[in-house]
Design a protein around this motif. Sequence first.
Motif, PDB file in Angstrom:
ATOM      1  N   LYS A  11      -7.896 -31.520  18.745  1.00  9.77           N
ATOM      2  CA  LYS A  11      -9.038 -32.088  19.438  1.00  9.77           C
ATOM      3  C   LYS A  11      -8.982 -31.787  20.793  1.00  9.77           C
ATOM      4  N   GLN A  12      -7.927 -31.741  21.403  1.00 11.12           N
ATOM      5  CA  GLN A  12      -7.838 -31.272  22.863  1.00 11.12           C
ATOM      6  C   GLN A  12      -8.328 -30.234  23.086  1.00 11.12           C
ATOM      7  N   ASN A  13      -7.649 -29.144  22.413  1.00 10.92           N
ATOM      8  CA  ASN A  13      -8.127 -27.792  22.454  1.00 10.92           C
ATOM      9  C   ASN A  13      -9.590 -27.201  22.398  1.00 10.92           C
ATOM     10  N   ILE A  44     -12.209 -29.456  22.985  1.00 12.83           N
ATOM     11  CA  ILE A  44     -12.765 -30.130  23.967  1.00 12.83           C
ATOM     12  C   ILE A  44     -12.587 -29.192  25.310  1.00 12.83           C
ATOM     13  N   LEU A  45     -11.379 -28.538  25.519  1.00 15.10           N
ATOM     14  CA  LEU A  45     -11.097 -27.634  26.356  1.00 15.10           C
ATOM     15  C   LEU A  45     -11.669 -26.467  26.120  1.00 15.10           C
ATOM     16  N   LEU A  46     -11.925 -25.924  25.060  1.00 15.93           N
ATOM     17  CA  LEU A  46     -12.633 -24.572  24.686  1.00 15.93           C
ATOM     18  C   LEU A  46     -14.061 -24.717  25.023  1.00 15.93           C
ATOM     19  N   GLU A  47     -14.676 -25.781  24.712  1.00 16.58           N
ATOM     20  CA  GLU A  47     -16.084 -26.260  24.944  1.00 16.58           C
ATOM     21  C   GLU A  47     -16.112 -26.135  26.851  1.00 16.58           C
ATOM     22  N   GLN A  48     -15.258 -26.959  27.530  1.00 15.78           N
ATOM     23  CA  GLN A  48     -15.325 -26.713  28.679  1.00 15.78           C
ATOM     24  C   GLN A  48     -15.237 -25.089  29.414  1.00 15.78           C
ATOM     25  N   ILE A  49     -14.440 -24.518  28.866  1.00 12.57           N
ATOM     26  CA  ILE A  49     -14.103 -23.175  29.351  1.00 12.57           C
ATOM     27  C   ILE A  49     -15.310 -22.352  28.999  1.00 12.57           C
ATOM     28  N   THR A  50     -15.803 -22.493  27.806  1.00 12.08           N
ATOM     29  CA  THR A  50     -17.154 -21.716  27.370  1.00 12.08           C
ATOM     30  C   THR A  50     -18.328 -22.208  28.225  1.00 12.08           C
ATOM     31  N   ASP A  73      -3.889 -32.557  19.258  1.00 14.63           N
ATOM     32  CA  ASP A  73      -3.654 -31.165  20.143  1.00 14.63           C
ATOM     33  C   ASP A  73      -5.134 -30.376  19.737  1.00 14.63           C
TER      34      ASP A  73
END
Length: 165
Positions: A122-124, A126-132, A120
């Motif tokens: 790791k997924q968060n 990756i998601l944080l990088e995408q949102i940033t 979770d």
Amino acid sequence: MPGTRQKNTPARTRSTVKGRYGQLELYLRQLQEGQQHRDNTEDSNTDTDIADTTTMALNKEDLQECLRGMENRMMDSLQRQLSTIREELKSSLQEVRKDMVELGERVDATERGLSEMTEDVKQNGILLEQITRATHNLELHAEDLENRSRRSNIRVKGLKGSKPR
């Protein structure tokens, strides 16, 4: 009476002596008294010596029998105690094994939960990088739109224009 020796018979000895250690102490006292009595009487006749020897032999046999009985009782007692201790140890060992199994299950569950949480995180990440990245792109787009909207609003000063009607 003190100083007088009582004649001991095997039946009398067996009936009066009953304690574990009392039997041994009584026989030892009787043996010592018999030895002292023989040492004190130098000119005793052979019949008395034979009777004392027979009594002493019986007392020694009774003493040996008593010691064997005590040994057997002590061995039985020790075996019972050993058996009890073994059962207690088996019971304790079973409890420890049960506790170890329970702890093993808890550790397994904790490791599974930790693995899930690690995934979770790791997924968060990756998601944080995408949102940033998306936020940065939106900020750039908003700035570009502001700049473009200002270009359409050109004001010219100093020209005479018609008055609105």
